[in-house]
Design a protein around this motif. Structure first.
Motif, PDB file in Angstrom:
ATOM      1  N   ARG A   7      15.402  12.162  19.579  1.00 27.13           N
ATOM      2  CA  ARG A   7      15.719  12.841  18.327  1.00 27.13           C
ATOM      3  C   ARG A   7      16.497  11.922  17.376  1.00 27.13           C
ATOM      4  NH1 ARG A   7      16.521  17.406  21.716  1.00 27.13           N
ATOM      5  NH2 ARG A   7      18.760  16.962  21.828  1.00 27.13           N
ATOM      6  N   ARG A   8      17.439  11.128  17.944  1.00 30.14           N
ATOM      7  CA  ARG A   8      18.221  10.221  17.097  1.00 30.14           C
ATOM      8  C   ARG A   8      17.333   9.130  16.489  1.00 30.14           C
ATOM      9  NH1 ARG A   8      22.066  10.836  21.257  1.00 30.14           N
ATOM     10  NH2 ARG A   8      21.493   8.827  22.183  1.00 30.14           N
ATOM     11  N   LEU A   9      16.420   8.608  17.305  1.00 24.79           N
ATOM     12  CA  LEU A   9      15.505   7.579  16.806  1.00 24.79           C
ATOM     13  C   LEU A   9      14.592   8.130  15.712  1.00 24.79           C
ATOM     14  CD1 LEU A   9      14.489   5.753  20.115  1.00 24.79           C
ATOM     15  CD2 LEU A   9      15.884   4.836  18.248  1.00 24.79           C
ATOM     16  N   THR A  10      14.104   9.359  15.951  1.00 27.10           N
ATOM     17  CA  THR A  10      13.220   9.986  14.965  1.00 27.10           C
ATOM     18  C   THR A  10      13.965  10.245  13.664  1.00 27.10           C
ATOM     19  OG1 THR A  10      11.957  11.030  16.718  1.00 27.10           O
ATOM     20  CG2 THR A  10      11.722  11.958  14.518  1.00 27.10           C
ATOM     21  N   ALA A  11      15.197  10.745  13.771  1.00 31.01           N
ATOM     22  CA  ALA A  11      15.991  11.017  12.571  1.00 31.01           C
ATOM     23  C   ALA A  11      16.282   9.733  11.808  1.00 31.01           C
ATOM     24  CB  ALA A  11      17.305  11.702  12.951  1.00 31.01           C
ATOM     25  N   GLY A  12      16.593   8.666  12.556  1.00 26.71           N
ATOM     26  CA  GLY A  12      16.856   7.385  11.915  1.00 26.71           C
ATOM     27  C   GLY A  12      15.645   6.850  11.188  1.00 26.71           C
ATOM     28  N   LEU A  13      14.465   6.983  11.812  1.00 29.11           N
ATOM     29  CA  LEU A  13      13.235   6.510  11.188  1.00 29.11           C
ATOM     30  C   LEU A  13      12.928   7.301   9.916  1.00 29.11           C
ATOM     31  CD1 LEU A  13      10.709   4.754  11.209  1.00 29.11           C
ATOM     32  CD2 LEU A  13       9.621   6.449  12.706  1.00 29.11           C
ATOM     33  N   LEU A  14      13.087   8.628   9.982  1.00 26.11           N
ATOM     34  CA  LEU A  14      12.829   9.464   8.808  1.00 26.11           C
ATOM     35  C   LEU A  14      13.777   9.109   7.660  1.00 26.11           C
ATOM     36  CD1 LEU A  14      12.198  12.945  10.454  1.00 26.11           C
ATOM     37  CD2 LEU A  14      10.517  11.466   9.340  1.00 26.11           C
ATOM     38  N   SER A  15      15.050   8.851   8.011  1.00 27.02           N
ATOM     39  CA  SER A  15      16.029   8.492   6.997  1.00 27.02           C
ATOM     40  C   SER A  15      15.650   7.170   6.334  1.00 27.02           C
ATOM     41  CB  SER A  15      17.420   8.383   7.624  1.00 27.02           C
ATOM     42  OG  SER A  15      18.366   7.965   6.660  1.00 27.02           O
ATOM     43  N   PHE A  16      15.204   6.205   7.153  1.00 29.54           N
ATOM     44  CA  PHE A  16      14.799   4.904   6.632  1.00 29.54           C
ATOM     45  C   PHE A  16      13.610   5.046   5.673  1.00 29.54           C
ATOM     46  CE2 PHE A  16      11.946   1.237   7.004  1.00 29.54           C
ATOM     47  CZ  PHE A  16      12.770   0.227   6.540  1.00 29.54           C
ATOM     48  N   LEU A  17      12.631   5.869   6.096  1.00 30.95           N
ATOM     49  CA  LEU A  17      11.442   6.074   5.270  1.00 30.95           C
ATOM     50  C   LEU A  17      11.784   6.784   3.962  1.00 30.95           C
ATOM     51  CD1 LEU A  17       8.847   7.117   8.003  1.00 30.95           C
ATOM     52  CD2 LEU A  17       8.971   4.935   6.787  1.00 30.95           C
ATOM     53  N   LEU A  18      12.733   7.746   4.021  1.00 27.91           N
ATOM     54  CA  LEU A  18      13.126   8.475   2.820  1.00 27.91           C
ATOM     55  C   LEU A  18      13.804   7.560   1.818  1.00 27.91           C
ATOM     56  CD1 LEU A  18      13.427  11.107   1.279  1.00 27.91           C
ATOM     57  CD2 LEU A  18      15.540  11.551   2.539  1.00 27.91           C
ATOM     58  N   VAL A  19      14.713   6.712   2.312  1.00 24.24           N
ATOM     59  CA  VAL A  19      15.397   5.776   1.422  1.00 24.24           C
ATOM     60  C   VAL A  19      14.395   4.826   0.778  1.00 24.24           C
ATOM     61  CG1 VAL A  19      17.015   3.845   1.327  1.00 24.24           C
ATOM     62  CG2 VAL A  19      17.604   5.900   2.614  1.00 24.24           C
ATOM     63  N   GLY A  20      13.438   4.359   1.570  1.00 15.50           N
ATOM     64  CA  GLY A  20      12.413   3.461   1.046  1.00 15.50           C
ATOM     65  C   GLY A  20      11.563   4.131  -0.004  1.00 15.50           C
ATOM     66  N   ALA A  21      11.233   5.395   0.249  1.00 16.34           N
ATOM     67  CA  ALA A  21      10.410   6.127  -0.711  1.00 16.34           C
ATOM     68  C   ALA A  21      11.150   6.329  -2.025  1.00 16.34           C
ATOM     69  CB  ALA A  21       9.998   7.477  -0.129  1.00 16.34           C
ATOM     70  N   LEU A  22      12.439   6.677  -1.947  1.00 18.12           N
ATOM     71  CA  LEU A  22      13.226   6.872  -3.158  1.00 18.12           C
ATOM     72  C   LEU A  22      13.362   5.578  -3.943  1.00 18.12           C
ATOM     73  CD1 LEU A  22      16.075   9.219  -1.861  1.00 18.12           C
ATOM     74  CD2 LEU A  22      14.190   9.823  -3.403  1.00 18.12           C
ATOM     75  N   ALA A  23      13.534   4.470  -3.224  1.00 14.37           N
ATOM     76  CA  ALA A  23      13.656   3.183  -3.895  1.00 14.37           C
ATOM     77  C   ALA A  23      12.368   2.828  -4.613  1.00 14.37           C
ATOM     78  CB  ALA A  23      14.019   2.095  -2.880  1.00 14.37           C
ATOM     79  N   ALA A  24      11.242   3.156  -3.974  1.00 13.32           N
ATOM     80  CA  ALA A  24       9.951   2.850  -4.582  1.00 13.32           C
ATOM     81  C   ALA A  24       9.723   3.680  -5.824  1.00 13.32           C
ATOM     82  CB  ALA A  24       8.826   3.098  -3.574  1.00 13.32           C
ATOM     83  N   CYS A  25      10.250   4.933  -5.825  1.00 12.27           N
ATOM     84  CA  CYS A  25      10.044   5.829  -6.969  1.00 12.27           C
ATOM     85  C   CYS A  25      10.982   5.483  -8.123  1.00 12.27           C
ATOM     86  CB  CYS A  25      10.281   7.287  -6.558  1.00 12.27           C
ATOM     87  SG  CYS A  25       9.024   7.916  -5.424  1.00 12.27           S
ATOM     88  N   SER A  26      12.079   4.793  -7.824  1.00 13.07           N
ATOM     89  CA  SER A  26      13.081   4.528  -8.850  1.00 13.07           C
ATOM     90  C   SER A  26      13.387   3.042  -8.927  1.00 13.07           C
ATOM     91  CB  SER A  26      14.357   5.338  -8.544  1.00 13.07           C
ATOM     92  OG  SER A  26      15.352   5.081  -9.498  1.00 13.07           O
ATOM     93  N   GLN A  27      12.467   2.263  -9.436  1.00 10.17           N
ATOM     94  CA  GLN A  27      12.671   0.840  -9.628  1.00 10.17           C
ATOM     95  C   GLN A  27      13.324   0.640 -10.993  1.00 10.17           C
ATOM     96  OE1 GLN A  27      12.157  -1.442  -7.340  1.00 10.17           O
ATOM     97  NE2 GLN A  27      11.291  -0.024  -5.860  1.00 10.17           N
ATOM     98  N   ARG A  28      14.637   0.668 -11.022  1.00  6.60           N
ATOM     99  CA  ARG A  28      15.339   0.551 -12.296  1.00  6.60           C
ATOM    100  C   ARG A  28      16.427  -0.496 -12.183  1.00  6.60           C
ATOM    101  NH1 ARG A  28      18.900   6.184 -12.195  1.00  6.60           N
ATOM    102  NH2 ARG A  28      20.625   5.365 -10.930  1.00  6.60           N
ATOM    103  N   ALA A  29      16.838  -1.023 -13.306  1.00  6.14           N
ATOM    104  CA  ALA A  29      17.867  -2.047 -13.345  1.00  6.14           C
ATOM    105  C   ALA A  29      19.236  -1.456 -13.035  1.00  6.14           C
ATOM    106  CB  ALA A  29      17.876  -2.707 -14.723  1.00  6.14           C
ATOM    107  N   ASN A  30      20.138  -2.316 -12.599  1.00  6.46           N
ATOM    108  CA  ASN A  30      21.490  -1.868 -12.253  1.00  6.46           C
ATOM    109  C   ASN A  30      22.296  -1.446 -13.476  1.00  6.46           C
ATOM    110  OD1 ASN A  30      21.086  -2.394  -9.512  1.00  6.46           O
ATOM    111  ND2 ASN A  30      21.760  -4.529  -9.713  1.00  6.46           N
ATOM    112  N   GLU A  31      21.838  -1.849 -14.654  1.00  3.51           N
ATOM    113  CA  GLU A  31      22.583  -1.531 -15.876  1.00  3.51           C
ATOM    114  C   GLU A  31      22.513  -0.057 -16.259  1.00  3.51           C
ATOM    115  OE1 GLU A  31      21.753  -5.920 -16.120  1.00  3.51           O
ATOM    116  OE2 GLU A  31      20.769  -4.123 -15.371  1.00  3.51           O
TER     117      GLU A  31
END
Length: 321
Positions: A7-31
């Motif tokens: 369960r911990r491994l699965t939760a960790g993988l899902l969290s990693f995939l979610l962060v990656g998906a959000l980053a892909a959807c929001s490619q914006r500058a730090n400014e």
């Protein structure tokens, strides 16, 4: 492998995939910040507001920011809001934008604004009822005609056209209405006509034409030449095509380019992000706002005498490279 470990491994993988998906959807500058951003648009029945509302929705999604379109009086108001930082971008007629950077016309001092793109051409539309006795611009003297809202680009152009056509603006009763107010006032018979400057078709004028017959007064090429000679070489002769607003024949008029502008102080990366979002959303915007289909990278860079923002220059250079 035990169930808790799985369960911990699965939760960790899902969290990693979610962060990656959000980053892909929001490619914006730090400014960018977490604040709210505003597009200075125009009246609710005009192309500016239609375009701006859909663009705000697109940029909010692609950049994961809070952006909205504000109703304004038009080009002059938009330029003032952008220069003051009240709006991050805005729409402006090319003539009003040129006056803004030069500190002439409606502007006492030069404004720190820069262009992001040339979007499309706007058409001067002098609207009267289909059964009106007004046949040409000379007949406007002594009539009640809205020359646009205060602090609008419409007012600037209306004054220049009347001057070129030899009509004393002092002889016109001008209630200074925006497009929506002009349409309502014409429906109630309170005004004889109104000036408007916008893309074709302008939603509010199209809705008016659906319920009552309208005509557009001709602006002759000699008057367009006179306006260019006296004020600015920002204008060109044009025609409103037959069929627009139910017109049985095309109407000669003049056109002026429309720019998307931002403040000189806007970070370069923010300007690039907004341009990238604009061009990426072009087809979706065009499905809702026909004039958005006219956006083209090859012509977008021609904003003189309004300088392109350095971030815009970087965007166009990188795209070509």
């Amino acid at each position: 492998m035990t169930a808790p470990v799985l369960r911990r491994l699965t939760a960790g993988l899902l969290s990693f995939l979610l962060v990656g998906a959000l980053a892909a959807c929001s490619q914006r500058a730090n400014e960018w910040t977490d604040g709210e951003y505003v597009i200075a648009a125009g009246g609710s029945t005009g192309v500016y507001y239609d375009y701006g509302s859909h663009l705000a929705e697109e940029l909010s999604g692609s950049l994961d920011i809070a952006m909205s379109a504000d109703e304004t009086a038009g080009s002059v108001d938009n330029l003032l809001r952008v220069s003051s930082g009240e709006a991050v971008i805005g729409f402006a007629q090319g003539d009003a934008a040129a006056d803004a950077v030069a500190g002439t016309g409606a502007f006492d001092d030069p404004l720190p604004v820069r262009a992001l793109a040339r979007l499309y051409d706007e058409y001067v539309q002098i609207v009267v009822r289909g059964d009106s006795e007004i046949d040409d611009i000379g007949d406007l003297a002594g009539r009640t005609i809205s020359l646009g809202a205060e602090n609008s680009g419409v007012t600037v152009i209306a004054g220049r056209v009347l001057d070129a056509a030899g009509v004393d603006i002092a002889t016109i009763r001008n209630p200074q209405l925006d497009l929506s107010e002009s349409i309502d006032a014409m429906g109630r018979g309170e005004i004889d006509g109104f000036f408007w400057v916008g893309g074709l078709p302008t939603p509010g004028v199209a809705e008016l034409a659906d319920t009552s017959s309208v005509r557009l007064l001709a602006i002759e090429q000699e008057w367009v030449n006179e306006v260019n000679d006296r004020y600015s070489h920002a204008y060109r002769p044009a025609e409103v095509p037959a069929g627009t607003y139910g017109l049985v024949a095309s109407a000669p008029t003049m056109a002026v380019p429309n720019y998307l502008v931002t403040a000189s102080a806007t970070p370069d990366a923010v300007a690039r992000d907004m341009l990238a979002g604009l061009f990426e959303a072009r087809l979706r915007l065009a499905a809702e706002v026909p004039t958005a289909a006219l956006l083209d990278r090859r012509s977008a860079i021609f904003t003189a005498p309004v300088p392109l923002h350095p971030g815009a220059i970087d965007y166009y250079r990188d795209f070509r490279g």
